[in-house]
Design an enzyme around this catalytic site. Structure first.
Site, short mmCIF file in Angstrom:
data_model
loop_
_atom_site.label_atom_id
_atom_site.label_comp_id
_atom_site.label_asym_id
_atom_site.label_seq_id
_atom_site.Cartn_x
_atom_site.Cartn_y
_atom_site.Cartn_z
CB CYS A 288 -4.64 -1.77 4.08
SG CYS A 288 -4.49 0.25 4.09
CB CYS B 63 -11.41 2.25 24.61
SG CYS B 63 -11.59 2.39 22.75
CB CYS C 101 -0.93 0.01 1.29
SG CYS C 101 -1.75 1.48 1.78
CG HIS C 102 1.60 5.37 -1.98
ND1 HIS C 102 1.50 5.71 -3.33
CD2 HIS C 102 2.89 5.98 -1.64
CE1 HIS C 102 2.68 6.58 -3.74
NE2 HIS C 102 3.40 6.80 -2.73
CB THR C 103 0.50 3.72 4.27
OG1 THR C 103 -0.76 4.39 3.71
CG2 THR C 103 0.97 4.29 5.57
CB CYS D 216 -9.30 1.26 19.16
SG CYS D 216 -8.93 0.43 20.60
NE ARG E 192 -6.78 6.83 18.67
CZ ARG E 192 -7.23 8.07 18.86
NH1 ARG E 192 -6.86 9.10 18.76
NH2 ARG E 192 -8.58 8.13 19.69
NE ARG F 59 -3.31 -1.92 -2.30
CZ ARG F 59 -3.14 -0.61 -2.26
NH1 ARG F 59 -2.34 0.26 -2.96
NH2 ARG F 59 -3.55 0.04 -1.10
CB CYS G 294 -14.26 -0.25 21.13
SG CYS G 294 -12.52 -0.21 20.42
CG HIS H 22 -0.11 -1.64 6.30
ND1 HIS H 22 0.89 -1.09 5.24
CD2 HIS H 22 -1.30 -1.07 5.75
CE1 HIS H 22 0.21 -0.28 4.61
NE2 HIS H 22 -1.11 -0.28 4.85
CD GLU H 23 -3.50 -3.42 0.75
OE1 GLU H 23 -3.92 -2.40 0.79
OE2 GLU H 23 -3.28 -3.78 -0.46
CB CYS I 234 -9.39 -2.49 22.87
SG CYS I 234 -10.41 -1.28 23.58
P1 NAD Z 1 -1.47 4.89 -5.07
O1 NAD Z 1 0.13 5.54 -5.14
O2 NAD Z 1 -1.65 3.59 -5.83
O3 NAD Z 1 -2.25 5.97 -5.76
C1 NAD Z 1 -2.17 7.42 -5.36
C2 NAD Z 1 -2.44 8.10 -6.73
O4 NAD Z 1 -2.59 9.53 -6.39
C3 NAD Z 1 -1.57 7.86 -8.00
O5 NAD Z 1 -2.42 7.58 -8.99
C4 NAD Z 1 -1.20 9.25 -8.17
O6 NAD Z 1 -0.79 9.59 -9.30
C5 NAD Z 1 -2.13 10.32 -7.40
N1 NAD Z 1 -1.92 11.59 -7.18
C6 NAD Z 1 -0.81 11.69 -6.30
N2 NAD Z 1 -0.58 13.32 -6.09
C7 NAD Z 1 -1.75 13.92 -6.81
C8 NAD Z 1 -2.31 15.07 -6.97
N3 NAD Z 1 -1.67 16.06 -6.52
N4 NAD Z 1 -3.37 15.29 -7.52
C9 NAD Z 1 -4.16 14.32 -8.01
N5 NAD Z 1 -3.52 12.79 -8.10
C10 NAD Z 1 -2.39 12.78 -7.35
O7 NAD Z 1 -1.90 4.88 -3.81
P2 NAD Z 1 -2.75 4.02 -2.61
O8 NAD Z 1 -2.29 2.77 -2.22
O9 NAD Z 1 -4.09 4.04 -3.51
O10 NAD Z 1 -2.96 5.02 -1.40
C11 NAD Z 1 -3.54 6.52 -1.57
C12 NAD Z 1 -3.41 7.09 -0.28
O11 NAD Z 1 -4.17 6.71 0.76
C13 NAD Z 1 -1.97 7.25 0.23
O12 NAD Z 1 -1.77 8.51 0.49
C14 NAD Z 1 -2.07 6.17 1.35
O13 NAD Z 1 -1.23 6.37 2.21
C15 NAD Z 1 -3.50 6.31 1.88
N6 NAD Z 1 -4.25 5.48 2.61
C16 NAD Z 1 -4.81 6.05 3.87
C17 NAD Z 1 -5.32 5.21 4.72
C18 NAD Z 1 -6.28 5.50 5.64
O14 NAD Z 1 -6.86 4.76 6.21
N7 NAD Z 1 -6.50 6.77 5.85
C19 NAD Z 1 -5.44 3.61 4.42
C20 NAD Z 1 -4.59 3.12 3.26
C21 NAD Z 1 -4.04 4.20 2.41
ZN ZN Z 2 -2.53 0.76 3.64
#
Ligand code: NAD
Ligand code: ZN
Length: 380
Positions: free
Chosen positions: A178, A103, A48-50, A114, A118, A373, A106, A70-71, A100
């Site tokens: 995720c 809390c 995942c991107h994170t 959580c 969290r 993915r 939850c 994490h995925e 949990c």
């Molecule tokens: P990814 O890299 O597959 O997709 C991100 C997309 O955003 C890409 O296609 C990229 O070209 C585009 N992008 C980047 N900057 C941009 C901009 N300024 N304008 C328009 N498009 C833009 O990533 P992903 O795995 O799909 O994750 C997406 C985001 O979600 C990441 O920031 C990730 O960390 C986050 N995320 C958050 C949670 C949460 O619980 N909040 C969970 C999972 C992932």
């Molecule tokens: Zn993730």
């Protein structure tokens, strides 16, 4: 009881020693689970991107050596003291944010944050004793998000594990642990578009396209996809995205482009990029009076959100969410059921597959913005 219960397990893991450098597949020792912990044999993991942000460590705290991931999906190998709701052989999804069950969060219908479990991106040890369960020659290796799934075995707090239907294919549902649940929930649980409404999705990676899928399920009539990478648009058509905007092709801000396309703004927007400018645009492109914007992307730790307060006074709502507001243990089994009942397609998110030995290629695909993915099989 498995015959490895209580013993240290030597196994392969992909260890990240330095920011942005290829992971090294090497032997690590995985200690037995302590109280309320579970040791899991990972079967499949994806990227995942994170993971990428913390591996690059550009806008995040650098913590190395670390085992990312994490995925994923796996099978319980053994359980620690006090774990009564999971057993050896159970199929599980590890989740970066836990439940949990006790809390205030939850117990609240509204929150999945959580108190105990969290998301904590900077914690690199287990909660119970502040120690790592991974080591190489006696030297500890850091955990990531309490999951560290780039390892054949990992130890996870039982509150961060979701027991799932053993008939559900782990090589597909791992992406529900995720990205896909996050995007889907961000739309269905947080943005809540009405039937016939317009929804803008910023970022058409797996998370954004899952958010688009949520918009389609909710009956949105216009789904506008925004991305800087034009290669994303072809793929996004399979997800019901009806219109595309590349901010680079316009000399006015993208929020203005969207306002012009929609007679004043979209009803809902979901930001899935992690880019602060996209977050501001996602907020400013919603219609005054009723528009709701939801932030999902993980920002740089020093990023600051700036907009004129009048944009809020004009009755726009800004929200944010982790894991699409799903309580992992309570809600994820029903998302797995959506897949089993064919209400949610997962195959179209899976564009690549690799053996564990080639995990660095999955990083390359994501850096280049190729595909959605990539499923990494631990056993090949
Ligand atoms: P990814 O890299 O597959 O997709 C991100 C997309 O955003 C890409 O296609 C990229 O070209 C585009 N992008 C980047 N900057 C941009 C901009 N300024 N304008 C328009 N498009 C833009 O990533 P992903 O795995 O799909 O994750 C997406 C985001 O979600 C990441 O920031 C990730 O960390 C986050 N995320 C958050 C949670 C949460 O619980 N909040 C969970 C999972 C992932
Ligand atoms: Zn993730």
């Amino acid at each position: 009881m498995s015959n490895t219960a209580g013993l240290v397990i030597p196994c392969k893991a992909a260890v990240s020693w330095e920011a942005g450098k290829p992971l090294v597949i090497q032997q690590v020792e995985v200690a037995p689970p302590q109280a309320m912990e579970v040791r899991v044999k990972i079967k499949y993991t994806s990227l995942c991107h994170t993971d990428l942000y913390f591996w690059e460590a550009k806008g995040q705290t650098p913590i190395f050596p670390r085992i990312f991931g994490h995925e994923a999906a796996g099978i319980v190998e053994s359980v620690g003291k006090g774990v009564s709701d999971l057993q050896v052989g159970d199929h599980v999804l590890p989740v970066f944010t836990g439940e949990c069950g006790d809390c205030a969060h939850c117990r609240s219908e509204e929150s999945n944050m959580c108190d105990l479990l969290r998301i904590n991106t900077d914690r690199a040890v287990m909660l119970s004793d502040g120690k790592s369960r991974f080591s190489i020659n006696g030297n500890p290796i850091n955990h990531f998000l309490g999951t560290s799934t780039f390892s054949e075995y990992t130890v996870v707090h039982s509150g961060c594990l979701v027991k799932v239907d053993p008939l559900a294919p782990l090589d597909k549902i791992c992406i529900l642990s995720c990205g896909i649940s996050t995007g889907l929930g961000a739309t269905l649980n947080v943005a809540k578009p009405k039937k016939g409404s317009s929804v803008a999705i910023f970022g058409l990676g797996a998370v954004g396209l899952a958010a688009a899928e949520g918009a389609r399920i909710a009956g949105a009539s216009r789904i506008i996809g925004i991305d800087l990478n034009p290669n994303r648009f072809e793929e996004a058509k399979k997800f019901g995205v009806t219109e595309f905007v590349n901010p680079r092709e316009h000399d006015i801000p993208v929020q203005q482009v969207i306002a012009e396309m929609t007679n004043g703004g979209v009803d809902r927007s979901v930001e899935c990029t992690g880019n602060i400018n996209a977050m501001v645009s996602a907020f400013e492109c919603v219609h005054d009076g009723w528009g709701v914007a939801v932030l999902v992307g993980v920002p740089n730790k020093d990023a600051v959100f700036m907009t004129k307060p009048i944009n809020l006074l004009n009755e726009r709502t800004l929200r944010g969410t982790f894991f699409g507001n799903y309580k992992p243990r309570t809600d994820l089994p029903s998302v797995v059921n959506m897949y089993m009942n064919k209400k949610l397609e997962l195959d179209k998110f899976i564009t690549h597959r690799l053996p564990f030995s080639e995990i660095n290629k999955a990083f390359e695909y994501m850096v280049k913005g190729e595909g959605l993915r990539c499923i990494i099989s631990m056993e090949d």
